[in-house]
Write a protein that holds these residues in place. Structure first.
Motif, mmCIF file in Angstrom:
data_model
loop_
_atom_site.group_PDB
_atom_site.id
_atom_site.type_symbol
_atom_site.label_atom_id
_atom_site.label_comp_id
_atom_site.label_asym_id
_atom_site.label_seq_id
_atom_site.Cartn_x
_atom_site.Cartn_y
_atom_site.Cartn_z
ATOM 1 N N GLN A 5 5.739 7.500 -3.458
ATOM 2 C CA GLN A 5 4.976 6.493 -3.393
ATOM 3 C C GLN A 5 3.557 6.794 -2.764
ATOM 4 N N LEU A 6 2.745 6.055 -3.278
ATOM 5 C CA LEU A 6 1.244 5.965 -2.827
ATOM 6 C C LEU A 6 0.931 4.866 -2.363
ATOM 7 N N SER A 7 0.186 4.747 -1.211
ATOM 8 C CA SER A 7 -0.439 3.253 -0.739
ATOM 9 C C SER A 7 -1.885 3.773 -0.297
ATOM 10 N N VAL A 8 -2.958 3.002 -0.938
ATOM 11 C CA VAL A 8 -4.377 3.305 -0.399
ATOM 12 C C VAL A 8 -4.875 1.839 0.083
ATOM 13 N N THR A 9 -5.391 1.572 1.171
ATOM 14 C CA THR A 9 -5.835 0.311 1.849
ATOM 15 C C THR A 9 -6.942 0.781 2.794
ATOM 16 N N TYR A 10 -7.991 -0.388 2.371
ATOM 17 C CA TYR A 10 -9.237 -0.402 3.276
ATOM 18 C C TYR A 10 -8.863 -1.107 4.430
ATOM 19 N N LEU A 11 -9.197 -0.756 5.721
ATOM 20 C CA LEU A 11 -9.051 -1.466 6.895
ATOM 21 C C LEU A 11 -10.294 -1.701 7.381
ATOM 22 N N PRO A 12 -10.950 -2.991 7.304
ATOM 23 C CA PRO A 12 -12.336 -3.192 7.683
ATOM 24 C C PRO A 12 -12.396 -3.037 9.381
ATOM 25 N N GLU A 13 -11.456 -3.310 9.896
ATOM 26 C CA GLU A 13 -11.652 -2.914 11.416
ATOM 27 C C GLU A 13 -12.058 -1.727 11.938
#
Length: 193
Positions: A5-13
């Motif tokens: 699996q792949l996960s791509v997440t933008y973390l604003p902090e």
């Protein structure tokens, strides 16, 4: 390494993109992608994937002589076909006993080596070359075009969330600007703090 699996997440902090790669062996690679890196990486990966998809197409000889618009249409068709077959609905599985070969702290990617392989996959090598005396870290993975297109889709969603793809806009002119002028018509100095 076989990717599960792949996960791509933008973390604003953090103002970074966290990419997590889960393998069938129960390992997880975590990497940070910065805006500075993505400015150069996104166009490169897009172009490489398009070129690679066209080379793998069964009509490869005819495509070589086709105009750019036809090449783009064929590549877009292949990308859409891959996206229709992809599974974006299954949530990323958080394992209790995940091994972290790169360590607890995600790899802060400073450069990526991307190589199309003749048999079909694309090889991506993610490198962290710190300026301080720390030892460099890296890992590489090979991705079939179908999985690579899925990754590009996830990256595009994260880039949209981040706003990094939006051009820098000039600050809007407010009505207070007129109030900042003194009687002679010259502007008074303004301070932020």
């Amino acid at each position: 390494m076989h990717i599960h699996q792949l996960s791509v997440t933008y973390l604003p902090e953090q103002d970074r993109i966290l990419m997590r790669i889960n393998t069938t062996d129960g390992e997880e690679m975590r990497i940070w992608l910065t805006r500075r890196l993505m400015v150069g990486l996104w166009p490169l990966l897009s172009r490489m994937l398009t070129d690679h998809l066209l080379k793998l197409d069964s009509a490869g000889a005819a495509i070589d002589t086709a105009d750019e618009e036809l090449k783009k249409m064929l590549a877009d068709f292949r990308k859409e076909e891959f996206l229709r077959q992809a599974d974006f609905d299954t949530p990323y599985k958080e394992a209790q006993e995940t091994r972290l070969p790169l360590g607890e702290e995600p790899l802060l990617v400073t450069d990526v080596d991307a190589t199309p392989l003749p048999a079909g996959p694309l090889r991506l090598a993610f490198n962290e070359r710190p300026a301080s005396g720390s030892a460099p870290r890296s890992f590489q993975m090979e991705m079939e075009p179908k999985l690579m297109q899925g990754l590009m889709h996830l990256l595009e969603q994260a880039l949209t969330q981040s706003g990094w793809r939006d051009p820098f806009m000039a600050a809007p002119v407010h009505e207070e600007a007129a109030a900042d002028e003194d009687a002679s018509g010259s502007r008074r100095p303004r301070y932020l703090n």
